[in-house]
Scaffold this active site. Structure first.
Site, PDB file in Angstrom:
ATOM      1  N   CYS A 112       0.895  -1.398   0.137  1.00  0.00           N
ATOM      2  CA  CYS A 112      -0.011   0.067  -0.173  1.00  0.00           C
ATOM      3  C   CYS A 112       0.941   1.433   0.052  1.00  0.00           C
ATOM      4  O   CYS A 112       0.410   2.404  -0.466  1.00  0.00           O
ATOM      5  CB  CYS A 112      -0.892   0.076   1.331  1.00  0.00           C
ATOM      6  SG  CYS A 112      -2.097  -1.534   1.151  1.00  0.00           S
ATOM      7  N   HIS A 262      -3.548   6.907   1.212  1.00  0.00           N
ATOM      8  CA  HIS A 262      -4.202   5.674   0.872  1.00  0.00           C
ATOM      9  C   HIS A 262      -5.516   5.434   1.324  1.00  0.00           C
ATOM     10  O   HIS A 262      -6.045   5.709   2.091  1.00  0.00           O
ATOM     11  CB  HIS A 262      -3.092   4.666   1.421  1.00  0.00           C
ATOM     12  CG  HIS A 262      -3.592   3.476   1.137  1.00  0.00           C
ATOM     13  ND1 HIS A 262      -3.642   2.773   0.229  1.00  0.00           N
ATOM     14  CD2 HIS A 262      -3.431   2.186   2.151  1.00  0.00           C
ATOM     15  CE1 HIS A 262      -3.778   1.484   0.162  1.00  0.00           C
ATOM     16  NE2 HIS A 262      -3.927   1.169   1.511  1.00  0.00           N
ATOM     17  N   ASN A 292     -10.127  -1.099  -1.717  1.00  0.00           N
ATOM     18  CA  ASN A 292      -8.652  -0.856  -1.460  1.00  0.00           C
ATOM     19  C   ASN A 292      -7.760  -1.407  -2.750  1.00  0.00           C
ATOM     20  O   ASN A 292      -7.864  -2.499  -2.847  1.00  0.00           O
ATOM     21  CB  ASN A 292      -8.216  -1.366  -0.048  1.00  0.00           C
ATOM     22  CG  ASN A 292      -6.793  -1.322   0.070  1.00  0.00           C
ATOM     23  OD1 ASN A 292      -5.888  -0.664  -0.684  1.00  0.00           O
ATOM     24  ND2 ASN A 292      -6.191  -1.744   1.276  1.00  0.00           N
TER      25      ASN A 292
END
Ligand code: ACO
Length: 335
Positions: A112, A262, A292
């Site tokens: 990430c 993020h 995500n």
């Protein structure tokens, strides 16, 4: 000589998968997912689409947006945790699909935090004077690697597929108050938590075989996460390193025009905003629509913010990410 983001593009596969669709597979509920994560829907690829395919589409758009010819790109940095194959890196497949010739390709594995790690690397290569236009891509196909049964619901509801790309180009800066450039990036990692969010198998660290029937039976080829621990560390580390990089850049948090975090979890981002006293309206989120998408979340968010007119030329952007490793990173750039 400094670097700046000269082009942005993103690509999301067309197939929308709602929380209600997941209810049919995973013994979950729209209410649980929205309350805990903010996710309403995500995109999944079809069976014939790979990570480099998504990256290709996003890259073409970023190249067009930068108004350069693809032959001007002298390096690819590819961030993904869901590569087309274990090796070679997906950047080589992308280079070939784009027809870029023998330019440098670097694949990075910071999950990430991959996009911000890649941005920092691109910035340094540009500042060295050796490269002029670097294609930085974050792309993920998660849907093919998730446990879509009730056993995998804790992780399976969180992730989506997608790609985002930017062109990082060189520029001579005369006015830091108006001209687009990357001010600072800060990168961190703590491997003590490597197994708090990970994909155990295939593995060279678990016996004689890289992949065994036992691993498959135990579901070790699916991602595993200690969600609570991730939440605690993500909120702390993202806020600390973002505050640090803003100060290092000579600004205060109130000077930042837009925050591109993020997109792991809406609650993580709202907590970071709360800890830093940031006005929530300045935090631009896409998790509700795309889930995500790991290394792709920040460039996708940037592209969406530009298209919605929320991110405009000259604005100061603050960005932060946290992910498996644990790794975390933050950056300030003027768009
Ligand atoms: N649907 C319905 N129920 C579920 C689901 C689901 N998808 N997943 C878990 N549950 C159940 C659990 O079984 C548990 O039931 P029980 O109380 O009967 O035992 C209950 O919900 C609570 O489970 P927890 O895991 O304690 O749920 P929590 O409130 O911690 O929320 C979550 C889970 C959303 C993952 C949370 O821990 C979190 O936000 N963590 C941050 C990590 C994150 O967002 N990671 C994303 C990827 S990593 C990254 O990109 C940084």
């Amino acid at each position: 000589m400094r670097s700046y983001i000269s082009g942005v593009g993103s690509f999301l596969p067309p197939k929308v998968v709602t929380n209600f669709d997941l209810e049919e597979m995973m013994n979950t509920s729209d209410e649980w997912i929205q309350q805990r994560t903010g996710i309403v829907q995500r995109r999944w690829v079809d069976e014939n689409t790979s990570t480099s395919d998504l990256a290709y589409e996003a890259s073409i758009k970023a190249i067009e947006n930068a108004k350069i010819d693809k032959s001007e790109i002298d390096m690819i940095i590819f961030a993904t945790l869901s590569p087309d194959h274990d090796f070679p890196g997906t950047g080589c497949f992308l280079q070939h699909k784009l027809g870029l010739g023998e330019v440098t390709v670097l694949d990075i594995r910071q999950q990430c935090s991959g996009f911000l790690y890649g941005l920092s690397i691109a910035d340094k290569f540009i500042r060295s004077g050796e490269h002029k236009h670097i294609l930085l891509v974050g792309a993920e196909v998660h849907s093919k690697g998730l446990d879509k049964t009730p056993r995998g619901r804790d992780v399976g509801v969180l992730f989506g597929d997608g790609a985002g790309a930017v062109i990082v180009s060189s520029t001579a800066i005369t006015d830091t108050e108006t001209q687009a450039h990357i001010l600072n990036t800060a990168l961190y990692a703590d491997g003590a938590h490597a197994k708090e969010l990970w994909l155990p198998a295939p593995s060279n660290a678990m016996g004689a075989e890289r992949m065994s029937q036992k691993m498959l039976d135990e579901g070790l080829h699916y991602p595993q996460m200690n969600g609570r621990n991730v939440f605690i560390h993500a909120t702390k580390k993202m806020s600390e390193c973002l505050a640090g990089v803003v100060t290092k850049s000579g600004y205060q948090l109130k000077d930042i025009d837009i925050f591109l975090f993020h997109q792991a979890n809406m609650r993580i981002n709202m907590k970071v905003a709360e800890l830093l006293g940031i006005d929530e309206s300045k935090v631009f989120n896409t998790i509700q629509d795309f889930g995500n998408t790991t290394a792709a979340t920040i460039p996708i968010g940037m592209d969406c913010a530009i298209k919605k007119g929320v991110l405009k030329k000259g604005m100061l952007v603050g960005s932060a990410a946290f992910g498996a490793g644990f790794t975390w990173a933050a950056s300030v750039w003027r768009y």
